[in-house]
Design a protein around this motif. Structure first.
Motif, PDB file in Angstrom:
ATOM      1  N   ARG A 486       0.797  -1.054   0.138  1.00  0.00           N
ATOM      2  CA  ARG A 486      -0.040  -0.053   0.201  1.00  0.00           C
ATOM      3  C   ARG A 486       0.835   1.277  -0.031  1.00  0.00           C
ATOM      4  NH1 ARG A 486      -5.539   0.380   0.716  1.00  0.00           N
ATOM      5  NH2 ARG A 486      -6.097   2.580   0.844  1.00  0.00           N
ATOM      6  N   VAL A 489       2.262   1.930  -3.403  1.00  0.00           N
ATOM      7  CA  VAL A 489       1.268   2.409  -4.489  1.00  0.00           C
ATOM      8  C   VAL A 489       1.047   3.870  -4.062  1.00  0.00           C
ATOM      9  CG1 VAL A 489      -1.051   2.132  -5.378  1.00  0.00           C
ATOM     10  CG2 VAL A 489       0.341   0.176  -5.280  1.00  0.00           C
ATOM     11  N   LYS A 493       1.538   6.927  -6.935  1.00  0.00           N
ATOM     12  CA  LYS A 493       0.267   7.834  -7.262  1.00  0.00           C
ATOM     13  C   LYS A 493       0.223   9.133  -7.088  1.00  0.00           C
ATOM     14  CE  LYS A 493      -3.988   6.097  -6.448  1.00  0.00           C
ATOM     15  NZ  LYS A 493      -5.126   5.534  -5.675  1.00  0.00           N
ATOM     16  N   ARG A 507      -2.550   0.171 -11.671  1.00  0.00           N
ATOM     17  CA  ARG A 507      -3.892  -0.698 -11.513  1.00  0.00           C
ATOM     18  C   ARG A 507      -3.183  -2.184 -10.945  1.00  0.00           C
ATOM     19  NH1 ARG A 507      -5.755   2.575 -15.950  1.00  0.00           N
ATOM     20  NH2 ARG A 507      -4.945   1.221 -17.349  1.00  0.00           N
ATOM     21  N   SER A 510      -2.308  -2.320  -7.500  1.00  0.00           N
ATOM     22  CA  SER A 510      -3.524  -2.075  -6.462  1.00  0.00           C
ATOM     23  C   SER A 510      -4.348  -3.657  -6.506  1.00  0.00           C
ATOM     24  CB  SER A 510      -4.470  -1.078  -7.195  1.00  0.00           C
ATOM     25  OG  SER A 510      -3.764   0.067  -7.143  1.00  0.00           O
ATOM     26  N   ASN A 513      -2.373  -5.812  -4.198  1.00  0.00           N
ATOM     27  CA  ASN A 513      -2.795  -5.452  -2.803  1.00  0.00           C
ATOM     28  C   ASN A 513      -4.051  -6.184  -2.430  1.00  0.00           C
ATOM     29  OD1 ASN A 513      -0.163  -3.985  -2.614  1.00  0.00           O
ATOM     30  ND2 ASN A 513      -1.131  -2.241  -3.046  1.00  0.00           N
ATOM     31  N   ARG A 514      -4.857  -6.042  -3.252  1.00  0.00           N
ATOM     32  CA  ARG A 514      -6.240  -6.621  -2.473  1.00  0.00           C
ATOM     33  C   ARG A 514      -5.989  -8.173  -2.506  1.00  0.00           C
ATOM     34  NH1 ARG A 514      -8.197  -2.562  -6.304  1.00  0.00           N
ATOM     35  NH2 ARG A 514      -8.371  -3.934  -8.025  1.00  0.00           N
TER      36      ARG A 514
END
Length: 790
Positions: A486, A489, A493, A507, A510, A513-514
């Motif tokens: 996290r 990213v 960003k 993307r 991200s 990370n999920r």
């Protein structure tokens, strides 16, 4: 053909001259008198040897040289500057002009012995005259420089080329200081480098030109150039010295401590900018005026003047370029690269001729070598990340120092994105390690810089993956990857780094990370949720009671364990809690409904049903606070501590002077006084409570440990940190704990992380808002204080 009578007359004239003349010179004079008396007595006819050189011409040469010798000698022996009097200087130059004319006219007849002897005498006289002219040339340059005091024009980047006062008030102040009405020049900062300074007075320049013209015409071009360049070279060397630049060898530069070298680089950038934009153009302008019409001499002299100073500047740059590739040097190397790049047009315009071509080429070579140095630094950064060992896990699965260091390092680097793109596009890759980068760049439309950054990110992610495997708990490993993923990213960003890596990269990561979050949910809560599953054949009261008891034990264990874990970022922490709640609460609510539907268990609900749905939700909001407990959401402030069976919640009204306790992960708890240290320590076993140190440079290592019986001072700030065996002994001995400071052992990962929380500062604005590392030599570690959060 002369007739007989005329021949007799000429013979008689020769006899008279020979008889009356006591020597050859006097006889020649008598013949000269006869030739002036009657045209029949011409020198050609009076000559005894008409086929040989006219002795009268030789006599003229002799007389002219004798006259010039007298005129020039009076200036050669003069003990005062000839150019102090314009009449003397003009007469001296006229005599030199006549001497040069004689040498030029008689040189074709130099084969004659007598003429040759006279010409040798003339050459000797010319050398003596030029020697004195050389002295006068140097004296004029020295006196002209003193009158202009040019060396005071450059000091600390300021120019005093135009002395003036900002206002009448300033002038009055200056006069008051001197006390005699004299004005004090006010130094005006250089705002525009496109200026040329007249280094010498116009009258002096005119005199120098007249001397130079004679010296070059007489064949003394090199001597004239040497005299000029030696005087002006001293001025340039003094100017660089006044700008603070030292004369350092390559070896001395490479042995300097980085902190000292940084300061020297700042002085170098100032010195080379002033040199290429002010000093050297001014010298070129002066050369062209002194040697007007003598372009070859002007170019040679200018090269001799500027060569030493230019080589000094370029040698320093070369020493830095071939030096260490330590990552903390990147930003100063970029500064030097940009400085040379911006000055390349000046190199071309100031050194355009063949005499100075080697200086242009050397500057271009060193500039390009800085590009290779920048690439080498990124290679070294990759190697250091790759070699950083996975030894001690970060407590609570928090943010690893190397992640913070690398991401802030790359963010700071990308503030010079255009420069880095230029470097990676123009500088050829020679390392074998970059073969993959070349292949990837060829196969995609990404810039070379983008490919380089992606490569470093891959190396960092691989290193973090390896570090995650040292956690024995798979759930904690996933939390560690969540935190660091996290952070990565986020840093990409909201910076120029995002533009370099692109939206697709963001993307992709991200999504990754999920996936880390999903892995955490499965490894942490699958077993707990599995307990709550009820089949149609397992509705027996005994089975339901056993499942509920098993859930209570497992849920309590997970909550107590994960309340000490860390999720540093608020939004990620809330996302994780919400995901846990969405996964656990529906299953638990369904299970409680079935449990309460059994008549046999309804009467014993309070005995076995330890947590209501609201209680479970409350415990979930306390996960990932670190330190064994933490505040949940809501508008009020809450103090949470855990006994053996339940959580007690206390709301603190706003406006009360509270005590604050800082956890290792940066979380701050607030408590309404009075409160004893024991209450906090009971909720956080294995920790000690400390007071802040008075030494702001050693916030972590020198602390005072509170005994459990101590009460927290109203409005005080305290730190909750993991306890070592020595700390526990100190805490059990109140007298020793409160009377003196306890000193921590040598710093480990925990103390590094506490430094990260307490000492970390915002970056101060500077050149491109970045601050370079000042880490010492030796094995590299993530020096968090050298790359700041921004």
């Amino acid at each position: 053909m002369v007739d007989n009578g005329e021949e007799k007359l000429l013979a008689m004239a020769r006899h008279i001259a020979k008889t009356m003349g006591r020597n050859e010179s006097m006889a020649d004079d008598i013949l000269h008198i006869f030739s002036n008396f009657d045209a029949r007595f011409s020198l050609d006819k009076l000559s005894d040897k008409p086929d040989e050189l006219d002795p009268r011409g030789s006599a003229d040469l002799h007389r002219s040289l004798k006259s010039l010798d007298r005129r020039i000698s009076q200036y050669l022996v003069a003990d005062h500057p000839i150019w102090a009097d314009s009449a003397d200087s003009s007469a001296f130059l006229d005599a030199i002009d006549e001497l040069m004319a004689i040498i030029r006219d008689w040189t074709p007849m130099a084969r004659d012995k007598s003429v040759g002897n006279y010409l040798a005498r003339a050459d000797d006289l010319m050398q003596q005259a030029i020697f004195r002219v050389d002295q006068e040339f140097r004296s004029l340059m020295d006196r002209g420089g003193e009158s202009f005091e040019l060396t005071r024009h450059f000091r600390n980047g300021e120019s005093t080329g135009d002395f003036c006062f900002d206002s009448e008030e300033d002038e009055d102040v200056a006069e008051g200081i001197l006390g005699d009405g004299l004005q004090i020049p006010v130094a005006q900062p250089v705002m525009d480098y496109n200026i040329v300074i007249d280094a010498l007075p116009s009258g002096t320049i005119g005199d120098l030109h007249e001397i130079a013209k004679r010296m070059v015409a007489a064949g003394f071009e090199k001597e004239c150039s040497h005299a000029y360049s030696s005087c002006r070279r001293e001025f340039l060397e003094e100017s660089l010295s006044r700008l603070g630049l030292q004369k350092l060898s390559i070896d001395e530069v490479q042995k300097m401590q980085w902190h000292d070298l940084e300061e020297e680089i700042e002085r170098w950038m100032k010195a080379i900018s002033v040199s290429l934009r002010v000093l050297f153009p001014s010298e070129r302008h002066l050369c062209e005026r002194v040697f007007v019409g003598l372009s070859s001499t002007a170019n040679l002299s200018f090269m001799e003047v500027c060569r030493g100073s230019t080589i000094q500047l370029l040698n320093f740059a070369d020493a830095v370029a071939i030096g260490s590739r330590a990552p903390e040097r990147l930003f100063k190397i970029i500064d030097m690269f940009e400085t040379l790049r911006d000055l390349m047009p000046e190199f071309d315009s100031v050194f355009p001729d063949q005499y100075c071509s080697f200086l242009r080429n050397e500057a271009l070579t060193i500039w390009k070598s800085f590009g290779g140095t920048i690439k080498g630094i990124f290679m070294e950064l990759e190697n250091l990340i790759r070699r950083d060992p996975a030894k001690t896990p970060v407590p609570g699965g928090g943010l690893h120092p190397i992640t913070r260091y690398v991401m802030n390092y790359l963010r700071a680097a990308c503030k010079s994105r255009q420069t880095l793109e230029q470097v990676f596009e123009e500088v050829a890759l020679t390392s074998k390690d970059y073969s993959k980068l070349e292949d990837r760049a060829a196969a995609s439309s990404s810039s070379s810089l983008s490919v380089q950054m992606e490569w470093i990110m891959e190396v960092l992610e691989s290193n973090l993956e390896a570090k995650s495997k040292i956690y024995k708990d798979l759930s904690l490993s996933s939390v560690f990857l969540m935190n660091n993923g996290r952070y990565i990213v986020q840093k990409v960003k909201d910076s120029e780094l995002g533009s370099v890596l692109g939206e697709d990269w963001i993307r992709k990561h991200s999504v990754k990370n999920r996936q880390y979050l999903g892995n955490y949910l499965r490894s942490s809560w699958s077993k707990v949720i599995g307990v709550l599953k009820v089949d149609s054949g397992s509705l027996a009261p005994a089975a339901m009671k056993e499942k509920l008891q098993s859930f209570n034990v497992q849920f309590e264990q997970v909550c107590q364990t994960q309340s000490t874990w860390v999720i540093f970022e608020h939004q990620l922490r809330e996302e994780a809690r919400i995901s846990v709640a969405k996964t656990l609460l529906p299953a638990y609510q369904k299970f409680v409904g079935r449990y309460q539907s059994l008549p046999e268990l309804v009467k014993r609900t309070d005995r076995y049903l330890k947590y209501t749905v609201e209680d479970v939700e409350g415990r979930i909001t306390e996960l990932f606070e670190g330190g064994g407990g933490g505040g949940g959401g809501g508008g009020g402030r809450r103090f949470l501590f855990y006994g053996s069976n339940s959580a007690k919640k206390t709301t603190i009204p706003k406006g009360i002077a509270t005590n604050r306790v800082v956890h290792l992960n940066g979380h701050v708890q607030e408590f309404s006084p009075p409160i004893a240290a024991a209450e906090i320590l009971d909720a956080n076993p294995g920790h000690v409570l400390t007071t802040p140190s008075d030494d702001h440079h050693h916030l972590v290592r020198h602390v005072t440990i509170l005994s459990p019986e101590s009460h927290l001072r109203r409005g005080g700030i305290y730190f909750l940190i993991p306890a070592s065996s020595d700390h526990r002994k100190a805490a059990k001995n109140p007298s020793s704990a409160t009377s003196s400071d306890a000193v921590f052992p040598e710093p480990n990962d925990l103390t590094h992380r506490m430094e990260d929380v307490i000492v970390f500062k915002k970056a101060k604005p500077g050149r491109r808002d970045r601050r370079s590392s000042r880490a010492g030599s030796g094995a590299w570690r993530p020096h968090l204080l050298s790359i700041n959060e921004d």
